[in-house]
Design a protein around this motif. Structure first.
Motif, short mmCIF file in Angstrom:
data_model
loop_
_atom_site.label_atom_id
_atom_site.label_comp_id
_atom_site.label_asym_id
_atom_site.label_seq_id
_atom_site.Cartn_x
_atom_site.Cartn_y
_atom_site.Cartn_z
N ALA A 1 59.99 -23.85 -23.05
CA ALA A 1 59.41 -23.58 -21.74
C ALA A 1 59.36 -22.09 -21.48
N THR A 2 60.43 -21.39 -21.85
CA THR A 2 60.45 -19.94 -21.67
C THR A 2 59.34 -19.30 -22.49
N ALA A 3 59.18 -19.77 -23.73
CA ALA A 3 58.16 -19.18 -24.60
C ALA A 3 56.76 -19.41 -24.04
N VAL A 4 56.47 -20.68 -23.72
CA VAL A 4 55.14 -20.99 -23.20
C VAL A 4 54.92 -20.31 -21.86
N GLY A 5 55.93 -20.43 -20.98
CA GLY A 5 55.81 -19.84 -19.65
C GLY A 5 55.59 -18.35 -19.70
N SER A 6 56.38 -17.64 -20.52
CA SER A 6 56.24 -16.19 -20.57
C SER A 6 54.90 -15.80 -21.19
N SER A 7 54.46 -16.56 -22.19
CA SER A 7 53.17 -16.24 -22.81
C SER A 7 52.06 -16.40 -21.79
N LEU A 8 52.12 -17.50 -21.06
CA LEU A 8 51.07 -17.75 -20.09
C LEU A 8 51.14 -16.74 -18.94
N ALA A 9 52.37 -16.38 -18.53
CA ALA A 9 52.53 -15.43 -17.44
C ALA A 9 51.92 -14.09 -17.81
N SER A 10 52.07 -13.69 -19.09
CA SER A 10 51.53 -12.39 -19.48
C SER A 10 50.01 -12.43 -19.46
N MET A 11 49.43 -13.61 -19.48
CA MET A 11 47.97 -13.71 -19.45
C MET A 11 47.44 -14.03 -18.06
N SER A 12 48.37 -14.28 -17.10
CA SER A 12 47.94 -14.87 -15.83
C SER A 12 46.92 -14.01 -15.08
N ILE A 13 47.12 -12.68 -15.08
CA ILE A 13 46.18 -11.88 -14.28
C ILE A 13 44.79 -11.86 -14.90
N TYR A 14 44.74 -11.99 -16.24
CA TYR A 14 43.42 -12.00 -16.88
C TYR A 14 42.71 -13.32 -16.60
N ILE A 15 43.52 -14.39 -16.52
CA ILE A 15 42.93 -15.68 -16.17
C ILE A 15 42.42 -15.64 -14.73
N LEU A 16 43.21 -14.98 -13.87
CA LEU A 16 42.77 -14.79 -12.48
C LEU A 16 41.43 -14.06 -12.44
N MET A 17 41.34 -12.99 -13.23
CA MET A 17 40.12 -12.19 -13.26
C MET A 17 38.94 -13.03 -13.73
N ALA A 18 39.16 -13.78 -14.83
CA ALA A 18 38.07 -14.61 -15.34
C ALA A 18 37.62 -15.62 -14.29
N GLY A 19 38.61 -16.18 -13.57
CA GLY A 19 38.28 -17.15 -12.53
C GLY A 19 37.43 -16.53 -11.44
N VAL A 20 37.82 -15.34 -10.97
CA VAL A 20 37.05 -14.68 -9.92
C VAL A 20 35.63 -14.40 -10.40
N LEU A 21 35.51 -13.94 -11.65
CA LEU A 21 34.19 -13.57 -12.15
C LEU A 21 33.26 -14.77 -12.31
N LEU A 22 33.86 -15.93 -12.60
CA LEU A 22 33.03 -17.12 -12.74
C LEU A 22 32.24 -17.37 -11.46
N PHE A 23 32.92 -17.13 -10.33
CA PHE A 23 32.27 -17.44 -9.06
C PHE A 23 31.58 -16.22 -8.45
N ARG A 24 32.14 -15.03 -8.68
CA ARG A 24 31.53 -13.82 -8.13
C ARG A 24 31.48 -12.75 -9.21
N PRO A 25 30.38 -12.69 -9.95
CA PRO A 25 30.31 -11.75 -11.08
C PRO A 25 30.49 -10.29 -10.69
N THR A 26 30.28 -9.92 -9.42
CA THR A 26 30.49 -8.53 -9.04
C THR A 26 31.78 -8.35 -8.26
N GLY A 27 32.68 -9.29 -8.39
CA GLY A 27 33.97 -9.13 -7.72
C GLY A 27 33.90 -9.60 -6.28
N LEU A 28 35.09 -9.62 -5.62
CA LEU A 28 35.16 -10.19 -4.28
C LEU A 28 34.34 -9.42 -3.26
N TYR A 29 34.38 -8.08 -3.34
CA TYR A 29 33.67 -7.28 -2.35
C TYR A 29 32.59 -6.41 -2.98
N GLY A 30 32.19 -6.77 -4.20
CA GLY A 30 31.19 -5.96 -4.89
C GLY A 30 29.83 -6.12 -4.27
#
Lengths: 382, 327, 305
Positions: free
Chosen positions: C274-303
């Motif tokens: 769990a620590t291994a998977v959790g830490s690996s995923l946590a290190s990627m979390s902000i990039y996943i967040l970014m990809a998610g935002v871009l899917l819906f708003r390609p120019t960002g939230l306030y672009g």
């Protein structure tokens, strides 16, 4: 062991005894690959300076050293190793600081018939099944300092420790090593992101965990960040760590936050023997700074090599190997011998961070493990 | 033949000549360096398809370079330990055969480029640069924290993988493999640029509306270019890993992306042979300047700055004079 | 997980968010006004931290150190703008990326040349050391609260500067129509230098503030730079408001992801896995967040575009 080193230490100064041996042994060309630029360069510079200081003090013309900078990149290290072996045609290689670089270079180098003397990295893969007759580790097996910390935690009566390390192989080894010796409960076990600089979240978990002590392995800048933030957090549990985060090079950057912290090491500048005194004085005279752990390891590596050169010719690999394995040199650590897997069997100390004038440094406050080898030696067979 | 053509020919011949001379002089390390130049140039050729032809400034190509490297590392390490890669639903074994590894690397690189490209190409300009950078970092951190394949320590392969009929451990033979692949890639990239697809891609770079009016989708053109680019770069990554017999997350780092881009810029943007000249100069500088000073990155930075600011054409541009660059 | 711990972690996320904002604000301003992508922004962060450490070491004063960080980073920014950056405004993004990448090489190794390879010392002032007790029994480091405060004050100041002052009007005008404000007689090159120096000063301030609780070392800027990129991609390039929202989102995701994910996986997996998977995923979390935002708003939230 004790008797032998006493006799040696009481005899001629190290430099003199090697100079005498010059005429008998053949030339040895050493290829040193170490980290001299980019992040972590301080460690490589110290190893190099320690090694070259020993070479200079010995004044042995038969020793030729080629130094290259690996930039802490495994790819570069591998190419430099190819260069050393193919073009420079070195006999002995040394210098690598990081375990991942050692794993990339050492197996290939020893497979091509080169001696490798490790002045710092000691990955478990090279100590157990992957051991090699031409591979000698002059520093420690990676788990050693952490094992020493675990043993100290028992001595200090800690029952519920919180442990943390970065999420990479050396970090995992560190916690394994600690747990191997530590007998109490774990209040928590965390793997942090490699290169992480903010530890507020972890410190909050430590605070909430009800631990009675903290063990951490966070090399380089990570340790500096952690200690500064820990000192400011109001959590005042005792902290134990391996020497890496409290070494001469980085202590000044940690400052007051490190004062009083206990750390484990196989060397300190106040170990009382003639070789160490000579080393500390000569290092300060030559470079104008206090020597670090890494410098001591580089210095010992060179002296080990010089001792073997005095006894055997490098072209006779079996004789040279036997001469290295005998380890008859004046180690700055005092006692020093190789175990069956050619890794050190040595004493480990507990140090405390103190302030001497304006300079932060360590003093030894006790022993942690004596004549301690490593857990992998049993898996090694040549 | 034009002056640029002559320079290209000279550049192309330089590598085997250097390697041949090194063989005569018994300097195997020079051959290794020439091999490194050929492989890095291949990575540059790959990036150049996206960057030079498609105008897609990707700062995340290390992702594909590293994926190629890990394709080699993972397959070879399984073959080394005789542990199958996967047993259910069907058996996949590791392999030590270069052609198989290359195929896997190319496919893996193409798939990754498809996924990253599909998302990143929804954006343009500076967003695209930053997003490709961020995806590269994501894979980098993943590779570091995922313990199965060595994490930060990387994977060591003790013997170079095999190619039927050749002894790959012999430096000159491995150089031959890398050089032939580079030559094929250069030829292919040249053909691609002259093909209808390449022309449409160029047109989309210069004027998007013009391409849309003839019924082509710039998004699809770019995605295809990005996928081809990623696949070629992944192939270079697999070769690079085999050169070093080692793969680690540093191959995925964003500095690596920057370096691949530097090869293109030093050689000359928009030049087919630019990456060859750039990679050769980079390796030369690394070994000459690196020998002179621990701080050689300062000089590299200054040189790069001068080239970007004052010598847009790079080495080939400087040698070819004011002749117009052909894509 | 207790509520107290959760609140503490939210505060930590806020703190890292406001520091990211100081970085991202400069980046987004420079891009918005001059259309320039500046990879060397992380180097200015490092310059600020080193200047602060050097001055604090010489004088012992943290206030002087902060001033030094502002001055040094602004000066470095202005010099770089005058010698290099202004030649890049008319160039394409590729040239900007490469030239500023070259600047990173020069700054990083140059700093190492001057200050050596070991990290420098910079500590928080005694007056701000130690924890304070917050309502609800939460013990929290005073200095981090001060950082949150400073970050928010700077954010408000920046909004005021852009909304109310003459220079702010020019900056906004520069963002929407460059030729027009030149035609109106505004000295555009001076404006650019000022904006660049302002962005640099913010980065330098962040470097000094964070340097006091982390380590002042060569290469400290690049990880923050990449996070700041993620921030402005999420927020929308050129938008100060987007930078603030993006920075807080990234700060909170990064902090809480690292704490919550391993625990989440531990509910149905073995602790070490769990620590291994959790830490690996946590290190990627902000990039996943970014990809998610871009899917819906390609120019960002306030672009805009």
């Amino acid at each position: 062991m004790k008797l032998k080193s006493l006799i040696l230490a009481a005899g001629l100064a190290a430099a003199g005894s090697f100079a005498l041996a010059d005429g008998h042994a053949g030339k040895v060309k050493v290829g040193m690959i170490t980290t001299l630029s980019g992040g972590g360069a301080g460690l490589g510079i110290d190893v190099r300076d320690g090694f070259m200081l020993a070479a200079k003090m010995a004044g042995n013309d038969n020793l030729e050293v080629v130094i290259e900078d690996d930039q802490r990149k495994p790819e570069i290290a591998v190419q430099l190793a190819d260069k050393m072996i193919q073009s420079e045609k070195v006999d002995v290689m040394t210098g690598i600081i990081w375990s991942n670089l050692a794993m990339a270079v050492v197996p290939a180098a020893t497979a091509q018939g080169k001696f490798y003397l490790s002045p710092n990295a000691g990955p478990s893969a090279l100590a157990g099944k992957g051991c090699h007759p031409l591979y000698f580790n002059v520093a420690w097996q990676n788990d050693n300092l952490h094992e020493a910390a675990g043993a100290y935690a028992n001595d200090a009566g800690y029952k519920n420790t919180f442990i943390l390390a970065p999420n990479y192989p050396a970090g995992q080894d560190a916690l394994t090593g600690y747990k191997r010796m530590y007998g109490g409960e774990l209040a928590g076990e965390i793997y942090t992101k490699l290169g992480q600089t903010d530890y507020a979240a972890e410190i909050a978990q430590i605070r909430a965990s009800g631990a009675d002590s903290v063990f951490f392995f966070l090399p380089g800048g990570m340790g500096i960040s952690f200690l500064k933030q820990y000192a400011g957090s109001g959590v005042d549990l005792p902290v134990v760590g391996p020497a890496f985060s409290f070494d001469q090079g980085i202590l000044q950057a940690v400052g007051e936050a490190a004062l009083g912290v206990k750390n484990t090491s196989q060397w300190n500048k106040d170990i009382d023997n003639a070789a160490n005194k000579a080393f500390v004085e000569a290092f300060q005279a030559e470079y104008g700074r206090l020597p670090s752990l890494y410098a001591s390891q580089g210095y010992d590596t060179a002296n080990l090599l010089l001792s073997a050169m005095a006894k055997a010719d490098v072209s006779d690999a079996d004789a040279f190997r036997a001469a290295l394995a005998a380890a008859e040199f004046d180690s700055v650590r005092g006692d020093f011998a190789f175990g069956p897997n050619q890794h050190p069997v040595q004493d480990f100390y507990v140090r405390e961070v103190i302030k001497e004038g304006d300079v932060f440094t360590n003093k030894i406050i006790g022993a942690s493990l004596t004549d301690h080898g490593d857990a992998y030696a049993a898996d090694c067979s040549y | 033949m034009s002056r640029t053509g002559l320079i290209n020919l000279a550049l192309f011949a330089m590598l085997p000549l250097t390697a041949g001379a090194a063989l005569m002089l018994d300097e195997p390390f020079i051959i290794t360096l020439a091999t490194k130049v050929a492989i890095l140039a291949l990575a540059g050729v790959g990036l150049n398809i996206a960057l030079g032809l498609g105008g897609l400034v990707s700062l995340g190509h290390a992702a594909f370079f590293g994926i190629g490297g890990y394709a080699m590392g993972i397959l070879a390490s399984h073959a080394q330990s005789f542990v199958p890669l996967m047993e259910t639903p069907f058996l996949i074994e590791g392999t030590r055969s270069m052609p198989v590894i290359w195929l896997v690397a190319v496919i893996a690189g193409a798939l990754a480029a498809l996924a990253i490209g599909a998302l990143s190409l929804r954006t343009t300009g500076v967003y695209f640069i930053m997003i490709t950078l961020a995806f590269g970092q994501m894979l980098y951190y993943f590779a570091i924290s995922w313990p199965a394949y060595g994490g930060e320590d990387g994977l060591s392969i003790y013997v170079r993988n095999g190619f039927p009929g050749l002894n790959t451990l012999d430096p000159i033979q491995f150089f031959g493999i890398a050089f032939v692949i580079l030559a094929l890639a250069l030829w292919g990239a040249g053909r691609l640029a002259a093909s209808p697809f390449g022309l449409a891609l160029s047109a989309a770079r210069q004027n998007e509306a013009r391409v849309e009016t003839v019924g082509l989708s710039p998004y699809r053109l770019r995605l295809l270019a990005f996928v081809i680019s990623g696949a070629v770069t992944a192939l270079a990554g697999a070769l690079f890993a085999d050169l070093n017999r080692f793969v680690s997350p540093t191959m995925l780092s964003w500095q690596m992306s920057g370096e691949i881009m530097i090869f293109i810029i030093l050689g000359g943007v928009g030049r087919l042979y630019g990456p060859v000249a750039g990679a050769a100069l980079f390796i030369l500088l690394e070994h000459v300047l690196g020998g002179l000073s621990d701080f050689w990155h300062v000089y590299l930075g200054l040189l790069l700055l001068l080239v970007v600011l004052f010598a847009r054409g790079g080495i080939i541009g400087a040698l070819a004079g004011r002749e117009v660059a052909h894509d | 997980m207790s509520t107290i711990l959760l609140i503490e972690q939210v505060l930590n996320g806020l703190q890292s968010g406001v520091m990211l904002f100081l970085m991202a604000a400069g980046l987004t301003l420079i891009f918005g006004v001059m259309g320039l992508i500046n990879l060397a922004h992380g180097s200015l962060y490092m310059v600020g931290a080193f200047a602060a450490a050097a001055v604090a070491g010489a004088t012992g004063s943290f206030v002087l150190a902060l001033i030094a960080s502002l001055v040094a980073a602004a000066a470095a920014g202005a010099v770089v703008e005058l010698t290099v950056i202004r030649r890049l405004y008319d160039r394409d993004h590729l040239d900007q990326v490469l030239a500023t990448f070259a600047l990173i090489l020069i700054f990083s190794e140059g700093t190492r040349w001057i200050f050596g390879s070991f990290p420098l010392f910079l500590d928080i002032p005694d007056a701000l050391a130690g924890p304070v007790m917050l309502p609800g029994g939460i013990q929290y480091p005073l200095y981090r609260l001060v950082i949150i405060g400073v970050g928010l004050v700077v954010a408000i100041g920046l909004f005021q500067l852009i909304a109310r002052t003459r220079i702010g009007i020019r900056i906004r005008a520069g963002e929407s129509d460059r030729e027009m404000i030149a035609a109106l007689g505004v000295d555009i090159s001076k404006l650019y230098t000022i904006v660049f120096a302002l962005g640099a000063a913010l980065a330098g301030l962040a470097g000094a503030l964070v340097g006091a609780i982390q380590s002042v070392q060569v290469g400290m800027g690049e990880p923050v730079l990449i996070l700041a990129f993620v921030v402005i991609v999420i927020g929308g390039i050129g938008s100060i408001k987007g930078a603030l929202v993006g920075a807080l989102l990234v700060g909170l995701t990064d902090t809480l992801g690292g704490v919550l994910l391993p625990g989440f996986f531990a509910t149905f997996m073995e602790p070490s896995a769990a620590t291994a998977v959790g830490s690996s995923l946590a290190s990627m979390s902000i990039y996943i967040l970014m990809a998610g935002v871009l899917l819906f708003r390609p120019t960002g939230l306030y672009g805009g575009r």
